[in-house]
Every structure is written in structure tokens, then in C-alpha cells.
Motif scaffolding. Sequence first.
Motif, mmCIF file in Angstrom:
data_model
loop_
_atom_site.group_PDB
_atom_site.id
_atom_site.type_symbol
_atom_site.label_atom_id
_atom_site.label_comp_id
_atom_site.label_asym_id
_atom_site.label_seq_id
_atom_site.Cartn_x
_atom_site.Cartn_y
_atom_site.Cartn_z
ATOM 1 N N ARG A 12 33.637 39.725 43.883
ATOM 2 C CA ARG A 12 33.120 39.498 45.235
ATOM 3 C C ARG A 12 34.183 38.857 46.119
ATOM 4 N NH1 ARG A 12 27.993 35.962 45.343
ATOM 5 N NH2 ARG A 12 28.435 35.009 47.322
ATOM 6 N N ASN A 16 35.888 40.859 49.247
ATOM 7 C CA ASN A 16 35.758 40.307 50.597
ATOM 8 C C ASN A 16 37.114 40.005 51.214
ATOM 9 O OD1 ASN A 16 32.912 40.194 51.395
ATOM 10 N ND2 ASN A 16 32.691 38.972 49.558
ATOM 11 N N GLU A 44 32.153 36.177 58.727
ATOM 12 C CA GLU A 44 31.092 36.555 57.788
ATOM 13 C C GLU A 44 31.665 36.738 56.380
ATOM 14 O OE1 GLU A 44 29.148 40.006 59.403
ATOM 15 O OE2 GLU A 44 28.442 38.885 61.158
ATOM 16 N N TYR A 45 32.811 37.400 56.286
ATOM 17 C CA TYR A 45 33.448 37.572 54.981
ATOM 18 C C TYR A 45 33.882 36.226 54.401
ATOM 19 C CZ TYR A 45 33.504 42.650 55.472
ATOM 20 O OH TYR A 45 33.140 43.971 55.607
ATOM 21 N N GLN A 47 32.407 33.402 54.790
ATOM 22 C CA GLN A 47 31.200 32.772 54.244
ATOM 23 C C GLN A 47 30.898 33.320 52.848
ATOM 24 O OE1 GLN A 47 28.236 33.664 57.204
ATOM 25 N NE2 GLN A 47 28.667 31.816 58.368
ATOM 26 N N GLU A 48 31.007 34.630 52.686
ATOM 27 C CA GLU A 48 30.768 35.258 51.384
ATOM 28 C C GLU A 48 31.772 34.755 50.346
ATOM 29 O OE1 GLU A 48 28.633 37.732 50.117
ATOM 30 O OE2 GLU A 48 27.407 37.400 51.888
ATOM 31 N N GLN A 51 30.895 31.171 49.392
ATOM 32 C CA GLN A 51 29.719 31.080 48.527
ATOM 33 C C GLN A 51 30.076 31.462 47.089
ATOM 34 O OE1 GLN A 51 26.785 29.713 49.203
ATOM 35 N NE2 GLN A 51 26.203 30.043 47.078
ATOM 36 N N ARG A 75 32.200 28.645 52.927
ATOM 37 C CA ARG A 75 30.784 29.043 52.929
ATOM 38 C C ARG A 75 30.067 28.482 54.153
ATOM 39 N NH1 ARG A 75 26.466 26.470 50.041
ATOM 40 N NH2 ARG A 75 26.764 24.252 50.168
#
Length: 115
Positions: A12, A16, A44-45, A47-48, A51, A75
Motif C-alpha cells: 500500500r 501510493n 490524499e495519497y 494520508q493513505e 495510515q 495520516r
Amino acid sequence: MQLQETIQHLNRIVDNIAQVNAQTDGMTYEDFRKNEPVKETVFEYLQEIGQAARELSNNQKLPGEINLEPLVAFRNARYNQEAETGQQQVFNLLPDLRQIAETIETSDLYQNNLS
């Protein structure tokens, strides 16, 4: 955390980062600063990425060369068009993201456990 779950989170992060690179390749800071949709997508990426890094932050299976701690704060990354804060810092960290993805992809843990 199971090894397969660790690999999924690393995937992930790598995916990203690749998306961030695809959005920003060839851009100067001025290009980035003026392109609202790209900035919003990059945040947005981030944040991913943050996380996934948080979920891996206490993982004992990660080799020492994979340091995800600096990514955890992402995140909470929020893009605020009116405030326009943090753009230069985000743009400046793009090469670091590339290096982090490269470190993950070349690690024995990642290489030996790709499905």
C-alpha cells in the motif's frame, strides 16, 4: 501482525508513493503550487501512506533499513486550499518518498514475500 498483512501494508505504501510520483513527475514547485487537483490528490495519497505506516509502526518484522516512523504523521495530512500551507515541504519531500519506496522494494523482506 501476520507477515502477509505486513506485506500488504508495505504494498500500500509503495503503490501510493508510485501514485504520488505519477501525479508529480516532471513538475516544478511552481507547477505543483498552481495545480489544485494534483495537490489535493497528493495529500490524499499521503494520508493513505501515513495510515499504512502507522499500522506498521510497531511491527517487529520490519528490517532496520525500513524506517516508516517519519511517514506516520502523514495520516493527518490535510489539504486546505485557502491556507495553502505546507506545499513547499510536501514538494520537497517527494524525492524522499521515492527513496523510501526504493528501500522497501529492495528489502529482503519485501522481495522474498511478493505473491
